[in-house]
Design a protein around this motif. Structure first.
Motif, mmCIF file in Angstrom:
data_model
loop_
_atom_site.group_PDB
_atom_site.id
_atom_site.type_symbol
_atom_site.label_atom_id
_atom_site.label_comp_id
_atom_site.label_asym_id
_atom_site.label_seq_id
_atom_site.Cartn_x
_atom_site.Cartn_y
_atom_site.Cartn_z
ATOM 1 N N GLU A 1 0.841 -1.211 0.000
ATOM 2 C CA GLU A 1 0.000 0.000 0.000
ATOM 3 C C GLU A 1 0.868 1.250 0.000
ATOM 4 O O GLU A 1 0.695 2.148 -0.821
ATOM 5 C CB GLU A 1 -0.861 0.039 1.274
ATOM 6 C CG GLU A 1 -2.099 -0.809 1.221
ATOM 7 C CD GLU A 1 -2.827 -0.765 2.557
ATOM 8 O OE1 GLU A 1 -3.535 -1.730 2.832
ATOM 9 O OE2 GLU A 1 -2.674 0.231 3.322
ATOM 10 N N LEU A 2 1.812 1.259 0.944
ATOM 11 C CA LEU A 2 2.616 2.470 1.074
ATOM 12 C C LEU A 2 3.414 2.740 -0.201
ATOM 13 O O LEU A 2 3.593 3.888 -0.619
ATOM 14 C CB LEU A 2 3.580 2.370 2.262
ATOM 15 C CG LEU A 2 4.254 3.724 2.437
ATOM 16 C CD1 LEU A 2 3.508 4.595 3.410
ATOM 17 C CD2 LEU A 2 5.723 3.629 2.738
ATOM 18 N N HIS B 1 3.989 9.587 -0.750
ATOM 19 C CA HIS B 1 4.952 9.653 0.346
ATOM 20 C C HIS B 1 6.164 8.759 0.074
ATOM 21 O O HIS B 1 7.254 8.997 0.591
ATOM 22 C CB HIS B 1 4.292 9.213 1.663
ATOM 23 C CG HIS B 1 3.581 10.326 2.372
ATOM 24 N ND1 HIS B 1 2.284 10.225 2.809
ATOM 25 C CD2 HIS B 1 3.979 11.568 2.711
ATOM 26 C CE1 HIS B 1 1.920 11.355 3.382
ATOM 27 N NE2 HIS B 1 2.932 12.195 3.341
ATOM 28 N N TRP B 2 5.952 7.732 -0.719
ATOM 29 C CA TRP B 2 7.050 6.807 -1.049
ATOM 30 C C TRP B 2 7.696 7.178 -2.383
ATOM 31 O O TRP B 2 8.912 7.279 -2.497
ATOM 32 C CB TRP B 2 6.495 5.374 -1.113
ATOM 33 C CG TRP B 2 7.502 4.344 -1.520
ATOM 34 C CD1 TRP B 2 7.598 3.733 -2.733
ATOM 35 C CD2 TRP B 2 8.558 3.816 -0.727
ATOM 36 N NE1 TRP B 2 8.643 2.849 -2.755
ATOM 37 C CE2 TRP B 2 9.270 2.883 -1.516
ATOM 38 C CE3 TRP B 2 9.005 4.039 0.583
ATOM 39 C CZ2 TRP B 2 10.369 2.174 -1.060
ATOM 40 C CZ3 TRP B 2 10.103 3.330 1.042
ATOM 41 C CH2 TRP B 2 10.782 2.412 0.227
ATOM 42 N N CYS C 1 13.556 13.547 4.637
ATOM 43 C CA CYS C 1 12.106 13.563 4.795
ATOM 44 C C CYS C 1 11.390 12.524 3.948
ATOM 45 O O CYS C 1 10.180 12.574 3.804
ATOM 46 C CB CYS C 1 11.556 14.956 4.520
ATOM 47 S SG CYS C 1 11.561 15.920 6.027
ATOM 48 N N HIS C 2 12.094 11.590 3.390
ATOM 49 C CA HIS C 2 11.411 10.528 2.650
ATOM 50 C C HIS C 2 10.958 9.449 3.642
ATOM 51 O O HIS C 2 11.642 9.192 4.621
ATOM 52 C CB HIS C 2 12.381 9.933 1.625
ATOM 53 C CG HIS C 2 11.763 8.867 0.774
ATOM 54 N ND1 HIS C 2 12.257 7.587 0.705
ATOM 55 C CD2 HIS C 2 10.675 8.899 -0.031
ATOM 56 C CE1 HIS C 2 11.502 6.878 -0.122
ATOM 57 N NE2 HIS C 2 10.537 7.658 -0.580
ATOM 58 N N ALA C 3 9.802 8.856 3.331
ATOM 59 C CA ALA C 3 9.289 7.817 4.231
ATOM 60 C C ALA C 3 10.015 6.503 3.991
ATOM 61 O O ALA C 3 9.417 5.431 3.947
ATOM 62 C CB ALA C 3 7.787 7.648 4.009
ATOM 63 N N ASN D 1 -5.901 2.857 3.084
ATOM 64 C CA ASN D 1 -4.812 2.058 2.522
ATOM 65 C C ASN D 1 -3.555 2.912 2.306
ATOM 66 O O ASN D 1 -2.913 2.849 1.266
ATOM 67 C CB ASN D 1 -5.234 1.404 1.211
ATOM 68 C CG ASN D 1 -6.426 0.490 1.409
ATOM 69 O OD1 ASN D 1 -6.597 -0.076 2.491
ATOM 70 N ND2 ASN D 1 -7.255 0.371 0.406
ATOM 71 N N HIS D 2 -3.273 3.710 3.297
ATOM 72 C CA HIS D 2 -2.079 4.572 3.302
ATOM 73 C C HIS D 2 -2.113 5.712 2.283
ATOM 74 O O HIS D 2 -1.147 6.449 2.159
ATOM 75 C CB HIS D 2 -0.790 3.747 3.134
ATOM 76 C CG HIS D 2 -0.296 3.174 4.430
ATOM 77 N ND1 HIS D 2 -0.617 1.899 4.842
ATOM 78 C CD2 HIS D 2 0.473 3.697 5.415
ATOM 79 C CE1 HIS D 2 -0.066 1.658 6.026
ATOM 80 N NE2 HIS D 2 0.605 2.742 6.402
ATOM 81 N N GLN D 3 -3.230 5.842 1.546
ATOM 82 C CA GLN D 3 -3.379 6.999 0.663
ATOM 83 C C GLN D 3 -3.949 8.132 1.510
ATOM 84 O O GLN D 3 -5.118 8.103 1.867
ATOM 85 C CB GLN D 3 -4.366 6.706 -0.477
ATOM 86 C CG GLN D 3 -3.882 5.721 -1.511
ATOM 87 C CD GLN D 3 -2.862 6.309 -2.467
ATOM 88 O OE1 GLN D 3 -2.543 7.493 -2.399
ATOM 89 N NE2 GLN D 3 -2.331 5.473 -3.337
ATOM 90 N N VAL D 4 -3.112 9.101 1.817
ATOM 91 C CA VAL D 4 -3.563 10.203 2.659
ATOM 92 C C VAL D 4 -4.334 11.191 1.797
ATOM 93 O O VAL D 4 -3.900 11.546 0.703
ATOM 94 C CB VAL D 4 -2.367 10.891 3.344
ATOM 95 C CG1 VAL D 4 -2.842 12.051 4.212
ATOM 96 C CG2 VAL D 4 -1.594 9.886 4.176
#
Lengths: 222, 531
Positions: free
Chosen positions: B85-86, B91-92, B131-133, B246-249
């Motif tokens: 998901e991430l 963010h990824w 700042c990267h996840a 699902n981790h989609q902010v």
């Protein structure tokens, strides 16, 4: 001279309420237009809208009154005496010449007044009412949602509304001044307050005039 | 008696006309009023969230983790699908697949865009990608397909102690400085303000530098700063308005986004027409909530409004130096150039329909000033509203021959690697940067004016502090004076018409006064004659 009941109750109520509303609308309207800051913008807008709706309702009553009483006929334009009336304001008035148009109950208005008031009623006031209503309602809420009239821009509406406002103000200035041109400087304004005015009383029309006066009083009391 | 009769009539008409008229008018103004839902919302968001699991009780989290990849592996052993998901999120990937009018489908984001702060991550990954996840994106070789490279903790640590190292591309410090993994993994959960803020408060290289409306002060602020996040208010979390599925902010920032999807709106919670005054509700058809309800941003700490790289590189006594102003703000540093800061800044305003374009490093420069990003919108577009923005203005290097923006290498650990922040040499820094990107550099560079349009969405004020009518509706100093295409009462008044109208009134007045004067003179003469 003869004292005549020339302006009826509703007529006077209509005239003075309308004048108060128009002054209020002008005062708040130019604040909305950004000319000055007195009441505060929000108050100016609210007072303006409230007065506008009041005036529209008053106008509806007035239209009804004009047609039921036949008073609308007062505004039928005429060429008769037009030239004399213009000449009177340009020269006669300074020589203390007599009014060229005699004021009677059946004909309260001189030919210039007829034309001006007619233009006011069928051009300027409708212009202000229509542009005003569009101004107010081009965005409107319904069922908690905001809708829009399909008008490209407020700009032409606002411009016409402003032009109309200036024309009405110019009318008001002339109108107030011309009230002083009656028999005495205050006789016209007194008449609009009390309803009674001393009118010229020519022998030929004496009888007719008296009849009208009585008739009118009778109507009033009914 | 006659006068009494006429007054009776007047009273009657007051009763018949004025009374119903007042009722009708009052009715008109309240007719559309709708019940607000604030009470409901306050109740909902003041409820404490209770976690359904206690991570400290899981056996797999009991060991002494030495390496953050081990932590990720432990997380994924239960949350088996979360890694995938991430890996599909911005963010990824630091890029999004989006459609831009005139460009088609694009893959843009922090990964490849040029900005007018530190200009871009390319060749500077060890520093920027803190700042990267993820863990350790230090160059082009980072493996985006390895789930173990995900950094779960930066977003899910509830202790507030998890840190990433400087210069390690998002990897936490190792050795003595390493985070206390055992304590942290026992306290993981729904992201809190400090998790999001770890990166989003520090965009542009320091607290509040980039956004202006997102900064450390929001961790502990009162209702004057932010009505939603205030400690003495609902103390809401970022994810209350930016929920994730699902981790989609939900929600996006148009410095890097382009399309009108997956946005977060005030009206996700609030009624679309929540004002008692209907005329305010009517504004919402063209005016975004934020325009009135965020009168100022950077309410506590300053934000950068101007960044001029052209002055960078000055040397005093053989070294670079910095200058601070009386408020302690850095206004010049040899590494970065000249800055202008602002506190309590009034936003600028533009039309925006939710779509944007970006100036790519391959785009040709054809004007004196370029927009780093362009927000689309206009009065005629029914999807557009006026929004508040921070415009970050700057001057940054571009290629005089090829007319493109340039990516400079800024960061390195050692002297002589060509990094501008150490060697203060543009020629080498730009050459290495452009080589890294894989685009030509003529060797001739100048500095071009740039503007970045950054929507202001946070630091919502109390309703009583909202922008007043007069701040927009006035002739000289309207907040919206530069917003094109819209007629705003008072602000857009037509000077010519008002001048002509005033002239007409003066002429009327002069006319009647002149006429009156002549009449008075004539009557005076007549009196004299008759005597």
């Amino acid at each position: 001279m003869k004292k005549v009941y020339i302006y009826k109750g509703f007529e006077r109520f209509w005239h003075w309420t309308q004048s108060i509303l128009i002054f209020t609308l002008a005062f708040t309207g130019f604040e909305v237009n950004g000319a000055y800051e007195v009441l505060g913008y929000e108050t100016a807008v609210n007072v303006h809208n409230f007065s506008a709706i009041s005036l529209i309702i008053l106008i509806i009553f007035a239209i009804f009154w004009h047609f039921t009483t036949g008073e609308w006929k007062q505004y039928i334009p005429t060429k008769k005496n037009m030239k004399a009336q213009i000449e009177y304001y340009i020269t006669g008035i300074f020589r203390n010449a007599p009014h060229p148009t005699r004021k009677t109950i059946l004909s309260k208005l001189n030919p210039l007044q007829r034309l001006t008031y007619l233009a006011l009623k069928i051009i300027l006031i409708p212009l202000m009412v229509i542009t005003g209503i569009l101004y107010m309602l081009y965005r409107y809420g319904l069922n908690g949602e905001i809708h829009s009239l399909k008008i490209g821009s407020l700009e032409p509406i606002a411009i016409l509304h402003t032009i109309g406002a200036f024309l009405i103000l110019a009318f008001v200035i002339a109108h107030i001044y011309l009230t002083t041109t009656g028999h005495t400087p205050t006789s016209n304004i007194k008449a609009m307050i009390t309803g009674w005015e001393e009118l010229e009383d020519e022998d030929d029309d004496k009888k007719e005039n008296n009849v009208n006066t009585e008739k009118n009083e009778k109507n009033e009391n009914e | 008696m006659e006068i009494f009769e006429s007054f009776k009539k007047t009273f009657l008409f007051i009763f018949i006309v004025i009374f119903p008229l007042t009722i009708i008018t009052l009715g008109f103004s309240n007719f559309f009023e709708k019940e607000g839902n604030l009470g409901e919302l306050k109740e909902k968001y003041s409820r404490k969230k209770i976690s359904s699991v206690d991570h400290s009780k899981f056996e797999i989290l009991q060991k002494d983790f030495k390496d953050p990849h081990e932590v990720t592996a432990a997380c994924l052993s239960c949350h088996t699908e979360r890694g995938k998901e991430l890996m599909s999120t911005a963010h990824w990937n630091w890029e999004r697949e989006e459609y831009i009018e005139g460009r088609g489908i694009t893959y843009l984001g922090k990964k490849n865009l040029i900005n007018n702060f530190c200009t871009g991550i390319m060749s500077n990954e060890p520093s920027c990608n803190k700042c990267h996840a993820g863990l350790g994106w230090t160059d082009k070789n980072f493996d985006f397909n390895n789930q173990l490279n995900i950094d779960c903790l930066v977003c899910h640590d509830k202790t507030g102690t998890y840190e990433k190292a400087t210069g390690m591309g998002g990897h936490p410090p190792v050795g003595e400085e390493a985070p206390d993994y055992k304590n942290i993994v026992a306290n993981v959960g729904r992201p809190m303000k400090h998790n999001c803020g770890y990166c989003h408060f520090n965009g542009g290289g320091g607290n509040n530098v980039k956004h202006g409306d997102l900064e450390t002060a929001l961790l502990n602020c009162d209702r004057n700063v932010d009505i939603h996040m205030a400690k003495d208010g609902l103390d809401m979390n970022c994810v209350d308005c930016h929920p994730a599925e699902n981790h989609q902010v939900r929600g996006k920032y148009y410095a890097v986004s382009s399309s009108n999807k997956n946005r977060t709106y005030c009206t996700d919670c609030h009624n679309p027409a929540p004002h008692k005054q209907q005329i305010l509700n009517e504004h919402t058809i063209k005016v975004d909530c934020r325009t009135c309800h965020i009168p100022h941003y950077a309410k506590v700490n300053p934000t950068k409004l101007y960044w001029d790289w052209s002055t960078a590189g000055a040397i005093k006594d053989g070294e670079g130096y910095s200058v601070k102003d009386s408020l302690g703000r850095e206004v010049y540093t040899s590494k970065k150039g000249t800055f202008i800061w602002g506190t309590n800044v009034q936003p600028e305003y533009v039309w925006f329909n939710g779509t944007a374009d970006h100036f790519l490093i391959t785009d040709k420069i054809e004007k004196d000033t370029i927009n780093i990003n362009t927000l689309f919108g206009s009065y005629d577009d029914p999807n557009s509203k006026i929004i508040p923005i921070k415009i970050h203005r700057g001057k940054q290097p571009y290629d005089l021959k090829y007319k493109t923006l340039l990516q400079a290498k800024l960061w390195a650990t050692e002297k002589g690697e060509g990094a501008f922040w150490i060697d203060l040499n543009w020629d080498i820094a730009l050459k290495i940067g452009m080589e890294y990107v894989g685009l030509p550099f003529s060797g001739q560079y100048g500095f071009i004016n740039t503007k970045a349009y950054l929507p202001v969405s946070h630091m919502v004020s109390k309703s009583e502090d909202a922008v007043s009518c007069r701040e927009c509706h006035n002739r000289n100093n309207s907040r919206l004076k530069n917003v094109p295409g819209v007629y705003i009462p008072a602000t857009s008044y037509k000077k010519n018409i008002n001048m002509a109208g005033t002239a007409l009134m003066l002429l009327s007045l002069l006319g009647v006064l002149g006429h009156a004067a002549l009449r008075i003179r004539a009557s005076y003469k007549r009196k004299k004659l008759s005597i």
